[in-house]
Design an enzyme around this catalytic site. Sequence first.
Site, PDB file in Angstrom:
ATOM      1  N   CYS A 138       0.721  -1.203   0.109  1.00 16.87           N
ATOM      2  CA  CYS A 138      -0.043  -0.458   0.067  1.00 16.87           C
ATOM      3  C   CYS A 138       0.893   0.989  -0.263  1.00 16.87           C
ATOM      4  O   CYS A 138       1.430   0.938   1.220  1.00 16.87           O
ATOM      5  CB  CYS A 138      -0.628  -0.332   1.233  1.00 16.87           C
ATOM      6  SG  CYS A 138      -1.890   1.035   0.897  1.00 16.87           S
ATOM      7  N   CYS A 386       3.357   1.911 -37.069  1.00 14.91           N
ATOM      8  CA  CYS A 386       1.906   2.096 -38.634  1.00 14.91           C
ATOM      9  C   CYS A 386       1.124   0.917 -37.882  1.00 14.91           C
ATOM     10  O   CYS A 386      -0.173   1.319 -37.952  1.00 14.91           O
ATOM     11  CB  CYS A 386       2.555   1.650 -39.926  1.00 14.91           C
ATOM     12  SG  CYS A 386       3.962   0.148 -40.548  1.00 14.91           S
TER      13      CYS A 386
END
Lengths: 435, 449
Positions: A138, A386
């Site tokens: 955490c 691409c």
Amino acid sequence: MADLRSDFVGIKSPNPFWLASAPPTDKEYNVVRAFKAGWGGVVWKTLGEDPPIVNVAGPRYGAVHAGDRRLIGLNNSELITDRELQVNLEEIKRVKRDWPDRALVVSLMVPCEEPSWKAILKAVEDTDCDGVELNFGCPHGMSERGMGSAVGQVPEYIEMVARWCKASTRMPVIVKLTPNITDIRYPARAAHKGGADAVSLVNTINSITSVDLDNFAPEPSIDGKGSHGGYCGPAIKPIALSMVSEIARDKECAGLPISGIGGITTWRDAAEYMALGAGNVQVCTAAMTYGFKIVEEMKSGLSRYLDEKGMTLSDLTGRAVPNVTDWQYLNLNFVTKARIDQDLCIECGRCHIVCEDTSHQAITATKDGRRHFEVIDSQCVGCNLCVNVCPVEDCITMERITAATDPQSGAPATGYRNWTQHPNNPMAKLPEPAE
Amino acid sequence: MVDERTPDIAAGRLTAEQYVANFNDLHPPLDRHQALVESDRCYFCYDAPCVTACPTGIDIPLFLREILTENPKGAGETILSANILGGMCARVCPTETLCEEACVREKAEGKPVRIGELQRYATDALMADGTQPFVRAAPTGKRVAVVGGGPAGLSCAHRLAVHGHDVVIFDARPKIGGLNEYGIAAYKTPGGFAQAEVDFILSIGGITVEPGKALGRDFSIDSLREEFDAVFIGVGLAGVNALRLAGEDQPGVSDAVAYIAELRQTDDLAALPVGRRIVVIGGGMTAIDIASQSKRLGAEDVTIVYRRGADRMGASEYERELAQTDGVTIKFNAQPTALVTDGGRVTGVTFEYTAENGAGLAGTGETFTLDTDMVFKAIGQTFVPEALNGAGQAIAIDSGRIQVDDERRTSLAGVWAGGDCIVGGEDLTVVAVEDGKIAAESINRALAG
């Protein structure tokens, strides 16, 4: 239907889909709803010492949205449970009694002192739960008090606490790791050395989701101030996948089971984690976005996939690990060129402009005076940009060339040669010249 | 079925609520979320086909991206810098044959980005702000006369004002705006948008308006040339084609353009008489507009008759479907051959079916007659050159309209022209705007020289 029954460090569950320790597993009501919905297990939201912590009463979550407000990243600054320990323990005991076939693991976080861990482990053991997960991940709030990721960022502490816990309980111990660290292998090795039964990763990543440009406060903000939270959801999946794979292929962590966490939203995400070495997976953000019902899709999708592949769940775990390697071993003679399917092309021109502006000037914009996008092999380095920007699936694909040499570089395009063998590498181990 | 009570022409056929509903916005404006989702569909194409398809060359991918990034006023400015009437064009452009037809999403999935509606979202945001985003250059002391305050004239005037010239707009009508004010279907531009846009354009400053002043009556081209440094003509098409049938001048036959102008100017739609059975002759946008609006005024049967096939119709498929959804019947391949008169008024139209043969259109000999209370002529408008050349030097005319070069210069030095009145004028607001813009730049260059 493939058998989805899972055995993770001896903890059995009807499927490998657990809910991670987080708001969805905060209390009996939610967990029972989750089990009714079909989740295989839960990691109960982290317990701590009394008096319970206090959460902020303002916004705890911040979000990053893609188009149409699709939530792709969630930031949270909620702390561990804000309910009394005894209340949680009673509920855990009751839920485990009522749902004996489901996995019920309890997440824990107490100060880095052995008596504290011993005491809480004893109390948790009495619930008959299946195991514990040590919350060393955490990254907000608790870390300021020397717990959570403050522990997870110091391998020596991880090893020490893991060892205390293994010495104090019969239950399997899972160590939950923080990704807010430079090399995930070190904390994993520490957990392994400390005797932990498994690691689970990743916990959330330090994050500020946005800044309010009128009030100049980070989001989410509480009374004009903000503190970083922990980032989770689909956006972190690539980061977590890489970390899981790093541990899975680390020799020092050999045999250490992994519970995969980080942006798992669909069966496919889960299968990818498992292929990279996770024995099971934990989910939070997807449930917090769509509710518990999503597990139905996960179960049916994974089951169908395993059937189609003729694989069992354990066949899947780690299946892709041998294919994760270091860059230096990639085949430099594997030469690909982009191919544009002119029938699928919608002529948006994105492939051209990104190649022209930011890459290698390898895609035409016109041919014979007309709008036409085509790859120039002598310029294409096979980078795949691409393919990634094309809005039409499968319109642009990468193909390995059949020529002996790359028309772009003149380098060989057959066989195998990696960087360790390349003449440009001063450290290369070149083959001995023939005598 | 012949109704013995003809003519049945009446006002107030509908309830007040029906009038409001029928003449309200055809498309309600996109809200913020809709605009964000829709603009996100744009692929930000390279050398985008939609820009090429826009007669004014609006940078569509850029303005869509500005909407997406919650900068709608920036998007509005991008639009207006290419097309100062971008707000009206957003409402009236046949986008399905322009930008949206060219959109690669149309090719990909048959669902283009809704550019027109997004353009309205952006221009509305900017105009709601009330500030004029363009700044006038320092005054040049040059004066330009703009004849006709329609889209071409407004576009020309605004661009000239930006360049620091002083402009006087002359218009024969009481209000400027041209067809935006008098011609566009009411439900495409409700809420007085045409005049709001005129006010927005004029807020640049340096533009004086002279309404009620007609070319050839109150002034001549020669008088303007004496008084001004340049002249722009954007007078549109004042004439209406005739059916050339006996009885055309009798009651019962109306000119669609005039009726639409009346509709646009009325304060009370319920006071506007409309026939129960309407026949519209023609195939362009005017035919669609008069047919749909008649239906929306409460006409019972409205039939458009067009002499050619659907593929030749000037109105787009989208517009035809709009009219058909309103309940308008469209008959193709029939031409009027006679008007049926009774008691000194037209009560029906006889049509002959037609067929295309190699030489052109020919009647098949087969006829039918439609009974009607009102016949609307919507068979095209013509340029009336008399006003232009009533006095002074002739301006060259070609194919019935003013001849211009690429810069919209007429054959007469110091005189430019644009919009529907020039050769090749396409009867589109957006084309007229581009004419005005090109002419203004040419005038600016000429005045600087």
